[in-house]
Design a protein around this motif. Structure first.
Motif, PDB file in Angstrom:
ATOM      1  N   GLY A 138      76.382   3.830  71.827  1.00  0.00           N
ATOM      2  CA  GLY A 138      76.626   5.216  71.439  1.00  0.00           C
ATOM      3  C   GLY A 138      77.375   5.404  70.138  1.00  0.00           C
ATOM      4  N   HIS A 139      77.623   4.322  69.396  1.00  0.00           N
ATOM      5  CA  HIS A 139      78.316   4.426  68.115  1.00  0.00           C
ATOM      6  C   HIS A 139      77.342   4.871  67.020  1.00  0.00           C
ATOM      7  N   GLN A 140      77.772   5.796  66.191  1.00  0.00           N
ATOM      8  CA  GLN A 140      76.921   6.336  65.144  1.00  0.00           C
ATOM      9  C   GLN A 140      76.562   5.273  64.114  1.00  0.00           C
ATOM     10  N   LEU A 141      75.279   5.231  63.736  1.00  0.00           N
ATOM     11  CA  LEU A 141      74.808   4.339  62.681  1.00  0.00           C
ATOM     12  C   LEU A 141      74.683   5.120  61.387  1.00  0.00           C
ATOM     13  N   GLN A 142      74.858   4.435  60.281  1.00  0.00           N
ATOM     14  CA  GLN A 142      74.803   5.071  58.971  1.00  0.00           C
ATOM     15  C   GLN A 142      73.560   4.640  58.197  1.00  0.00           C
ATOM     16  N   GLN A 143      73.014   5.565  57.436  1.00  0.00           N
ATOM     17  CA  GLN A 143      71.904   5.256  56.541  1.00  0.00           C
ATOM     18  C   GLN A 143      72.433   4.542  55.305  1.00  0.00           C
ATOM     19  N   ASP A 144      71.549   3.749  54.672  1.00  0.00           N
ATOM     20  CA  ASP A 144      71.930   3.147  53.400  1.00  0.00           C
ATOM     21  C   ASP A 144      71.642   4.125  52.263  1.00  0.00           C
ATOM     22  N   ALA A 145      71.818   3.680  51.038  1.00  0.00           N
ATOM     23  CA  ALA A 145      71.651   4.559  49.879  1.00  0.00           C
ATOM     24  C   ALA A 145      70.227   5.092  49.744  1.00  0.00           C
ATOM     25  N   LYS A 146      69.249   4.396  50.318  1.00  0.00           N
ATOM     26  CA  LYS A 146      67.852   4.840  50.253  1.00  0.00           C
ATOM     27  C   LYS A 146      67.461   5.702  51.451  1.00  0.00           C
ATOM     28  N   GLY A 147      68.414   5.966  52.347  1.00  0.00           N
ATOM     29  CA  GLY A 147      68.124   6.779  53.525  1.00  0.00           C
ATOM     30  C   GLY A 147      67.591   5.998  54.702  1.00  0.00           C
ATOM     31  N   ALA A 148      67.663   4.689  54.664  1.00  0.00           N
ATOM     32  CA  ALA A 148      67.116   3.835  55.727  1.00  0.00           C
ATOM     33  C   ALA A 148      68.208   3.399  56.697  1.00  0.00           C
ATOM     34  N   PHE A 149      67.803   3.203  57.934  1.00  0.00           N
ATOM     35  CA  PHE A 149      68.652   2.567  58.939  1.00  0.00           C
ATOM     36  C   PHE A 149      68.195   1.119  59.067  1.00  0.00           C
ATOM     37  N   ALA A 150      69.136   0.197  59.089  1.00  0.00           N
ATOM     38  CA  ALA A 150      68.800  -1.234  59.168  1.00  0.00           C
ATOM     39  C   ALA A 150      68.834  -1.707  60.615  1.00  0.00           C
TER      40      ALA A 150
END
Length: 199
Positions: A103-115
């Protein structure tokens, strides 16, 4: 003269059939091919339909679990990373979040992608079918649709066709997701997206 043409035609057919049979017996994408042993594929589970029509629903305040698969037989000396994207008129962070299994929030990278990292260094017990999940959490905000894709939404036209491809003619287009000096991750146009409806 006709007999000579017939003999030449038969010889050519025999040669072509022999080449076809020998190439079929050698799996071009198998682990025994050094050129492609580190080329992997990433996509949503959509067995049998392959039409990008898979949909999920999630209630306000709830989380939906979306399976994705990574095709890689055997283990490697490295782990691999693949990327996915979200596209929606709803607001990420206000109406919904992408979270991990805890349930921890994931962050997008500079290109808007989730890894998404795929562990390849351990023993492969999956027989080429590694599966993880993408988790979308609805935040008691607006209702609507969120599209999750293995392609950057900017690479898809208004008709839903992916603009970038290697020109494959077999009905399945292999398109880059992540390419670096160690490995290549590609995805398919036949299962590159799912739609999540927040109710």
């Amino acid at each position: 003269m006709k007999k000579i043409y017939h003999i030449i035609a038969c010889a050519l057919c025999t040669m072509i059939m022999g080449m076809s049979l020998s190439s079929c017996s050698d799996d071009a994408w198998g682990n025994d091919n050094p050129e492609t042993e580190n080329v992997f594929y990433f996509g949503f589970e959509d067995w049998g339909r392959l039409n990008n029509g898979v949909g999920y629903t999630v209630a306000q305040g709830q989380t939906v679990e979306i399976p994705v698969q990574f095709w890689c037989a055997g283990s490697r000396a490295f782990d691999a990373e693949a990327f996915y994207y979200v596209d929606s008129p709803l607001t990420l962070g206000t109406d919904f979040l992408i979270v991990d299994a805890d349930g921890h929030q994931l962050q997008q990278d500079a290109k808007g992608a989730f890894a998404m990292t795929w562990q390849l260094t351990g023993t492969d017990t999956t027989n080429n079918h590694r599966v993880q999940h993408i988790y979308l959490k609805a935040l008691n905000g607006a209702k609507g649709d969120v599209t999750i894709t293995t392609f950057d939404p900017k690479d898809v036209d208004a008709d839903g066709k992916v603009r970038i491809s290697n020109g494959s003619t077999d009905g399945v287009i292999y398109t880059p997701n992540n390419i670096n000096s160690q490995y290549e991750v590609h995805c398919f146009t036949q299962n590159y997206k799912v739609k999540v409806t927040i109710q």
